[in-house]
Enzyme design. Structure first.
Site, PDB file in Angstrom:
ATOM      1  CE1 TYR B 428      -9.446 -13.726  79.673  1.00  0.00           C
ATOM      2  CE2 TYR B 428      -7.028 -12.744  79.561  1.00  0.00           C
ATOM      3  CZ  TYR B 428      -8.203 -13.870  79.245  1.00  0.00           C
ATOM      4  OH  TYR B 428      -7.691 -14.719  78.122  1.00  0.00           O
ATOM      5  CD  GLU B 429     -13.184  -9.039  78.557  1.00  0.00           C
ATOM      6  OE1 GLU B 429     -11.968  -8.561  78.223  1.00  0.00           O
ATOM      7  OE2 GLU B 429     -14.193  -8.169  78.786  1.00  0.00           O
ATOM      8  N   GLY B 430     -14.197  -9.468  83.841  1.00  0.00           N
ATOM      9  CA  GLY B 430     -15.017  -9.530  84.899  1.00  0.00           C
ATOM     10  C   GLY B 430     -14.864 -10.877  85.743  1.00  0.00           C
ATOM     11  CD  GLN B 435     -18.641 -12.645  84.106  1.00  0.00           C
ATOM     12  OE1 GLN B 435     -19.664 -12.703  83.167  1.00  0.00           O
ATOM     13  NE2 GLN B 435     -17.633 -11.734  83.882  1.00  0.00           N
TER      14      GLN B 435
END
Lengths: 570, 570
Positions: B428-430, B435
């Site tokens: 999650y969050e990329g 990243q």
């Protein structure tokens, strides 16, 4: 979760990588012709694809449970088990005298891999029975063999292993379960055993527990341990299940995964048992079972790697997210980082499979020829096959989850189950740390001879193809040479310095062997085939980790102990 | 699972590794004196140890559930949340104008780490709110700020992020949720959002959803996306929760872990929302929230690494198995391979923590001084802190499970929960792949300038201590030099060749930075301290993986695409 049996890979590895023709050339396994093996694998593959694979999710969602002392298995498992035994898949390797097929361990391993991909929880049941059959073949009296093995081979009964106790895990010698002679040739077994896989079920007429216990005159430690057959129901005069034995499933564990496989705490209260093999020689007998079980568990890791790979690939070939760099390709499989994950998953699974099958070939050759060299090869490869196979299962399952993105964390997708199920394989049958210590300890008691012989083969093979595959051959040769030097260093160290580097050493060894197997696959195919392209992934993307691992190994133990208990707790 | 806040490590890293004194020296953060920070961390640590840690297991065993459209949270979570907000821990970094403490992100990160170690599922709630406060501070109108931020700061209300839709995951630009102007300055939001963490609860008076949606004239892709505030209850004239908005929790996901955190499918049916920031500039606003959330998620990985390490260490210091090589030492912590695992867990956790705090310092310096260099440093470190922090969480949790042996697979032990909980942080969050692509793509649009500047610092530092720590300094300098060369190679490549090597490159970068941070810790301590001994583990056992990673990176994309779709499916 559909599953497709990787029959082509098995065939290719047997023919071109691990030299299965040597097995077929022996008298013992002369019947394992290419046609027979092909037919066997195809038939087993069909069972796995159609009957077993549909049990994977129900096993997770409806775990085995204990009801009034009786284990109720997951929906469909009884039918699945019946299909396995009807196909004869429990007893492929068992002696035809007792109804087995007498086929090589190599074939067993391939079949086990497919069953494990389809439904790991259920596959663990016949895997235990296979080990028990082998232990009995080697160590039981003729009478015991005649009584038990045919029932195990037919699948009417199944088998378990009882080693662990709360205070005796990796240190089996600390066990406290007692065996008292009853004067009639039988023994009263008393004690508690934990982590007993498939300790009970609702689909076999009897369950045969092989139990490690200590006789009254047994020395402390592993030297005073004996092995006993302790069936759930005592066989009557006709060999049928008779009186209920004094043993009970106390509870089932609530596990991270492998929910379909009941893992029990077992209580033996003066249960009747019979000695298997010599008194106080239980560990040796158990090791017969355990060595093959170790390969079997390594293969479980590969099972999950294959299943998780197929599952992730199917997702990646369907899911669309963003513009890809490849004209016309719209699925995420065309994104470089997803493709990297898929390629590495496939390459590492192939390597682990080839190593496991090479180990199985060595076991078969040792059994068929009695050759000390083959036996030493098998002994050397077993911990590598176990640890690398299971680490591969975990890593590939984790990558498979990652390929799914957010969906991977949602249980309905199924990706998480692979990771949860496979995680225990790095622990049971001897943790992967124990495997690595076995490799650098017991398996190097020959001064590294078996290891050097294998490394020499890797180097010779690489040297022989340096013209056709200059880059790959050079990379493999260099890595093998660095492994040879590392092995020379290793055997010259104190044992605890070896242990401190055991895990990275085993991994480095596996990477070299994996690259070697890929190179052999490439050689048989030519420069422009799919296996050659996959070999390049293995050699260029997986093998390079080798150097750093060897560096870690060379650190020895001192730095670890320089860090005091207080430092660790700071 | 007892937890002890690592206050000593925080203090040491702030003082000796990441240069927190620079932050305190700014006008903006002048109040964050050493005494204040010490008091804040000690107070937060106490809350985590005593109030939050006991919620970890209940959150797993009694997942949040949906009852008649309302989320019922895990036992004790409401009380835990209240304790968090009463301590002011949601809003440490928020502007004092709205009731926040105005403390640096560095302090927030340390507090967040402790809360995440104690109870990751609950910590995710304030983490979301923190991101929302920051997004509003930067992008909302004064009126909206005045209405929402004080309530979020006080914890009366909490916040969520709504990005993902079934067809729009990593590709946010594919979203379909619509926003229609209602003519009164508000908008009607219609669409479905998935994977919404803490979409609902039974302990806050309102829930503020920040929702990405497309205006009627919004272009396709990310450029046509706008950000809206869509509260569960529409604030009345007094700013209190009024009429129920047209939004609903459709279902909660059944996840591998993080059971205490409800993950919802949300349905917006013409729900009333208000634009945050400019039309069509939603992605930029969301990135404000997301960048800090990325650091926040990296910190979650470190939370779990620390928790899992403490848990495994306690087991290893108590469990006895076999004779150890150390006279007088009877627990498994004295076995070389167990000690290796513990030492590597601790060293890697320290490295990940130091990198995350270095990233936080860069964010604070960028905010306090406006310096472009500091902002570039923060931007560079964010994907590294996120991916390496979460990978560290997963690896350390898996090692922690392994240290437990068979007990690790049993849920009651608690080791498995760490691994199950933390697995999603790499997604999650990329995803960590995203990243890495951010690092080699967007963050190298400066031609690698920010990276070279950081590598130069690493080299200079190593050079400066080559006398006192010749081995470590040389190893760090050499690795940094190889990273510099790799970066030069990287920035000269086509984007897809960068992407193919992005993950190994990010990892190699993190290993160099981690070793650098360890070396700085050693320098401040002298040759014979615990941090110096730990630094040697990091430099000698973790850093060596660096070389192989760089080799993988240099392979580029061609080999991956040489492997055709058919090859992958073969």
């Amino acid at each position: 979760m559909p599953y497709r049996a990787p029959l082509g890979d098995f065939r290719y590895i047997l023919d071109h990588v691990v030299g299965f023709d040597q097995v077929t050339a022996t008298d013992r396994f002369a019947e394992a012709t290419a046609d027979t093996v092909e037919a066997v694998l195809a038939e087993a593959g069909k069972l796995c694809e159609t009957v077993l694979a549909p049990l994977q999710r129900p096993g997770d969602q409806h775990p085995a449970r204990l009801e009034n002392g009786v284990v109720r298995t997951s929906p469909g498992f009884a039918e699945g088990y019946r299909a396995i035994v009807e196909g004869g898949w429990v007893s492929i390797a068992a002696d035809p005298e007792f109804g087995g097929m007498g086929l090589p361990m190599t074939v067993t391993s391939a079949v086990n891999e497919m069953m494990g991909s389809a439904c790991l929880s259920l596959q663990l049941n016949p895997l235990m029975t296979q080990g028990q059959i082998e232990a009995l073949e080697h160590h039981a009296s003729d009478e015991m063999k005649a009584l038990y093995i045919p029932k195990l081979v037919s699948g009417e009964w199944c088998g378990t292993m009882n080693l662990t106790e709360p205070q005796a895990g990796s240190d089996v010698g600390a066990l406290r379960t007692k065996a008292e002679p009853k004067g009639d040739g039988s023994y009263a077994i008393t004690g508690q055993k934990i982590y007993i896989s498939w300790a009970d079920n609702d689909f076999t007429a009897n369950i045969c527990h092989l139990v490690l216990a200590r006789l009254p005159d047994g020395a402390p430690g592993t030297k005073g341990i004996s092995l006993f057959m302790v069936p759930k129901f005592l066989p009557d005069a006709d060999g049928n299940p008779g009186a209920r034995n004094s043993l009970a499933v106390v509870s089932l564990e609530h596990k991270m995964g492998l929910h379909g496989s009941p893992t029990a705490v077992m209580q033996y209260d003066g249960a009747t048992g019979w000695l298997v093999g010599e008194p106080h020689k239980g560990m040796a007998a158990m090791f017969t079972m355990m060595n093959n079980a170790r390969l079997g568990v390594g293969v479980q890791g590969i099972s999950v790697a294959e299943g998780a790979y197929q599952h992730a690939l199917a997702h990646a070939m369907e899911r669309r997210q963003g513009k890809t760099p490849v004209p016309g390709a719209e699925t995420i499989a065309a994104h470089a980082d997803v493709r990297r994950m898929l390629a590495e998953m496939k390459a590492q699974t192939f390597a682990a499979r080839a190593i496991a099958l090479a180990c199985a070939v060595a076991i078969d050759m040792g059994n068929a020829t009695g050759s000390a060299e083959w036996k030493a090869r098998a002994a050397l490869l077993t911990p590598i096959a176990k640890a690398f196979g299971t680490d591969t299962g975990i890593e590939v399952a984790s990558l498979g989850l990652q390929v799914h993105g957010g969906m991977g964390f949602i249980e309905e997708t199924g990706a998480a189950q692979y990771l949860r199920d496979v995680r225990v394989t790095a622990i049971y049958e001897g943790t992967n740390g124990i495997q690595a210590m076995d490799l650098v300890g017991r398996k190097m008691m020959d001064g590294g001879e078996a290891a050097f012989r294998l490394i020499e083969e890797v180097e010779q093979n690489a040297h022989s193809v340096r013209g056709a595959y200059p880059n790959m051959a050079t990379a493999v040769w260099n890595a093998a040479e660095s492994l040879r030097e590392a092995t020379e260093w290793l055997v010259a160290q104190e044992m605890n310095d070896r242990f401190a580097g055991a895990v990275p050493y085993l991994r480095a060894f596996a990477l070299v062997l994996g690259a070697h197997c890929h190179l052999k696959a490439a050689m048989a195919e030519g420069e422009d085939g799919p296996r050659t392209r996959l070999a390049r992934i293995a050699v260029k993307r997986l093998l390079p980790a080798h150097g750093g691992l060897i560096q870690q190994m060379r650190e020895g133990a001192s730095g670890l102990y320089a860090l005091s208990d207080g430092d660790l707790a700071a």
